[in-house]
Design a protein around this motif. Structure first.
Motif, short mmCIF file in Angstrom:
data_model
loop_
_atom_site.label_atom_id
_atom_site.label_comp_id
_atom_site.label_asym_id
_atom_site.label_seq_id
_atom_site.Cartn_x
_atom_site.Cartn_y
_atom_site.Cartn_z
N CYS A 84 0.84 -1.21 0.00
CA CYS A 84 0.00 0.00 0.00
C CYS A 84 0.87 1.25 0.00
CB CYS A 84 -0.93 0.01 1.22
SG CYS A 84 -2.24 -1.21 1.19
N THR B 130 -3.74 1.62 -6.17
CA THR B 130 -4.61 0.45 -5.95
C THR B 130 -3.83 -0.67 -5.27
OG1 THR B 130 -5.96 0.98 -7.88
CG2 THR B 130 -6.03 -1.30 -7.08
N GLU C 35 -4.21 -4.72 -4.44
CA GLU C 35 -4.95 -5.94 -4.69
C GLU C 35 -4.13 -7.10 -4.16
OE1 GLU C 35 -7.40 -8.32 -8.22
OE2 GLU C 35 -6.20 -6.54 -8.71
N THR D 73 -4.09 -10.41 -0.73
CA THR D 73 -4.73 -11.06 0.40
C THR D 73 -4.41 -10.32 1.69
OG1 THR D 73 -2.87 -12.58 0.72
CG2 THR D 73 -4.68 -13.31 -0.70
N ASN E 278 -9.04 -12.21 -0.26
CA ASN E 278 -8.62 -11.35 -1.37
C ASN E 278 -9.45 -10.08 -1.38
OD1 ASN E 278 -6.55 -12.84 -2.96
ND2 ASN E 278 -8.16 -14.38 -3.06
N ARG F 68 -9.57 -5.83 -3.10
CA ARG F 68 -9.05 -4.83 -4.04
C ARG F 68 -9.62 -3.48 -3.61
NH1 ARG F 68 -7.34 -4.09 -9.48
NH2 ARG F 68 -8.19 -2.18 -10.39
N LYS G 203 -8.75 1.13 -3.26
CA LYS G 203 -7.92 2.31 -3.47
C LYS G 203 -7.33 2.76 -2.13
CE LYS G 203 -9.21 5.69 -6.20
NZ LYS G 203 -9.91 6.89 -6.75
N LEU H 219 -12.84 0.07 -0.30
CA LEU H 219 -13.18 -1.15 -1.02
C LEU H 219 -14.40 -0.99 -1.92
CD1 LEU H 219 -12.74 -3.88 1.77
CD2 LEU H 219 -11.03 -2.97 0.19
#
Length: 486
Positions: A342, A350, A352, A354, A368, A370, A372, A404
């Motif tokens: 991150c 972004t 993405e 686990t 999992n 995904r 911003k 999310l």
């Protein structure tokens, strides 16, 4: 009048695989000598009460050392020896008129299943039989009779969430100063009830625990009584003395203390069935939260209660929220390895990958996600209100906030952080009052911060190191019979 002050506090979950060593105490709080004063002076903590007592009661403090670690696995033996040596060496050099020491009561090391009693045993041996010792203890302490034989005064918190710590520290200081002045001769007695109490039943605002507290306050007013502490115990320590207890402190007559302690212990046994509280499974809890008309709904992840030593990365409720397509939730996870990418992606980038389920399989599988990166933060904040644990300076480590979608927020932090303060969210620009669903990894301690803003609270029976049902665990060292275990 010179009083040595210090402490060594840890709530040890013997089912946790992560030991608590020097580095873990450094992550919590570890100070020596005068350095402990600015850290704890303003804290809503018993050590803050010890310090405040110097002005109120007119004694000089001699700060020795203070160690506090986030609940986790047993304390490493080498750090235990180091810390006890630091305390005893400092106290011997100080030559004080008395000692105020803050212990937890549920500290365990591989060598010492009753580590707090070992601290007090060594302290008494170091200072001799006459020097007065007052010890403050956590409400969740597994208190043992030998502690009452080595310390003159034992005082435990009487609120859960623990918002009376500073007050109880002041009480311990007051009793100690009166003992030094020869105005009282405190003697303590510990009565054990052969039972464990799950954390929900330990809430002091919920009957019958609240009724036991009222009885304690009533008996405390009897002639000759100085203090009574109802102690709920810590069920996640597989040690011989695990379980509830009552501490009574009387003026010179141990029989008075024993009578009061046994009366409350007997009453606790009579209401034992009412002290164990059941809760819904995750799927039902999430459905109820999504249907609620009184947000914010607080979902309490009982199996991943960080304040009880759990992982902090359980995905059980997060996975259920995603499965049921909930909207507007806020979840915080201990995920240091996810924070790193991150930070690489940067704000607006972004992530993405686990998250969660990294420490063991007791707390769900990795999930999992995904999202911003909305915010990157150092994870530090100051808590000014009286909150469980009493800490003023807080740190959840480097932190990333993910959006999310569907108004869902995932907080990833680098230090296991119990949800004792709304500052964990507000420092990140999140207003908890406007979130439809808030997930806290706790049992009861979060209430001091979250209950005033909650529209509804749902306590969830999740798996993990702090599961609410003791039947989920295999105990090998406890004394049996111990209700509700066979």
């Amino acid at each position: 009048m010179r009083i040595a002050i210090g402490g060594f506090m840890h709530e040890s979950n013997t089912f946790a695989s992560t030991p608590t060593d020097l580095n873990k105490f450094r992550e919590g709080s570890l100070t020596y000598g005068p350095a402990l004063v600015p850290v704890w002076r303003e804290a809503h903590h018993e050590v803050g009460g010890f310090i405040a007592g110097s002005e109120k009661l007119g004694y000089d403090i001699v700060p020795i050392a203070m160690a506090w670690g986030t609940p986790a696995g047993p304390v490493a033996d080498d750090f235990f020896e180091h810390m006890v040596d630091a305390l005893l060496t400092g106290i011997r050099m100080a030559e004080p008129d008395g000692v105020l020491i803050a212990l937890h009561g549920a500290m365990v090391t591989p060598k010492y299943p009753d580590a707090d009693a070992e601290v007090l045993r060594r302290l008494r041996a170091a200072v001799g039989p006459k020097l007065p010792i007052a010890c403050s203890l956590d409400f969740h302490g597994n208190i043992t009779p030998p502690m009452a034989e080595t310390a003159n005064i034992l005082v435990g918190y009487q609120t859960y969430p623990h918002i009376d710590q500073r007050e109880r520290g002041l009480l311990a200081a007051e009793l100690l100063t009166r003992a030094i002045q020869g105005k009282v001769r405190p003697v303590s007695f510990v009565a054990k009830a052969p039972m464990l109490i799950n954390l929900l039943g330990q809430a002091t605002d919920r009957p019958p625990m609240s009724d036991l507290m009222k009885l304690a306050r009533q008996l405390e007013r009897q002639p000759g009584m100085l203090s009574i502490s109802v102690m709920a115990g810590f069920a996640y320590a597989d040690v011989p003395e695990m379980g509830a207890s009552i501490i009574a402190v009387a003026d010179g007559d141990r029989s008075i203390a024993e009578k009061a302690a046994r009366q409350i212990a007997d009453r606790m046994w009579e209401v034992r069935e009412q002290l164990n509280v059941e809760s819904p499974k995750p799927d039902e809890a999430v459905r109820r939260a999504m249907a609620s008309k009184t947000p914010p709904v607080v979902l309490v992840d009982l199996g991943d209660n960080i304040g009880g030593g759990s992982a902090g990365d359980s995905t059980v409720i997060l996975a259920e929220l995603l499965k049921q397509k909930a909207k507007g939730f806020v979840v915080a996870l201990y995920a240091p390895e996810a924070v790193k990418p991150c930070k690489t992606a940067g704000i607006g980038g972004t992530f993405e990958g686990t998250v969660g389920g990294a420490i063991d399989r007791m707390h769900g599988d990795p999930v999992n996600v995904r999202g911003k990166v909305r915010l990157l933060h150092d994870g530090q904040w100051i808590e000014t209100e009286a909150r469980h644990g009493g800490k003023r300076q807080n740190d959840q480590g480097h932190t990333a906030v993910l959006d999310l979608g569907d108004n869902n927020t995932l907080i990833l932090n680098s230090l296991r952080t119990p949800p004792f303060s709304l500052g964990q969210l507000t420092s990140l620009g999140i207003d908890p009052k406007t979130a439809p669903i808030l997930v806290v990894k706790a049992a009861v301690a979060y209430k001091a911060a979250y209950a005033p803003i909650a529209g509804e609270i749902i306590e969830v029976d999740t798996p993990g190191l702090t599961a609410i049902n003791p039947a989920r665990f295999e105990y090998h060292r406890i004394r049996r019979p111990l209700y509700p275990l066979a």
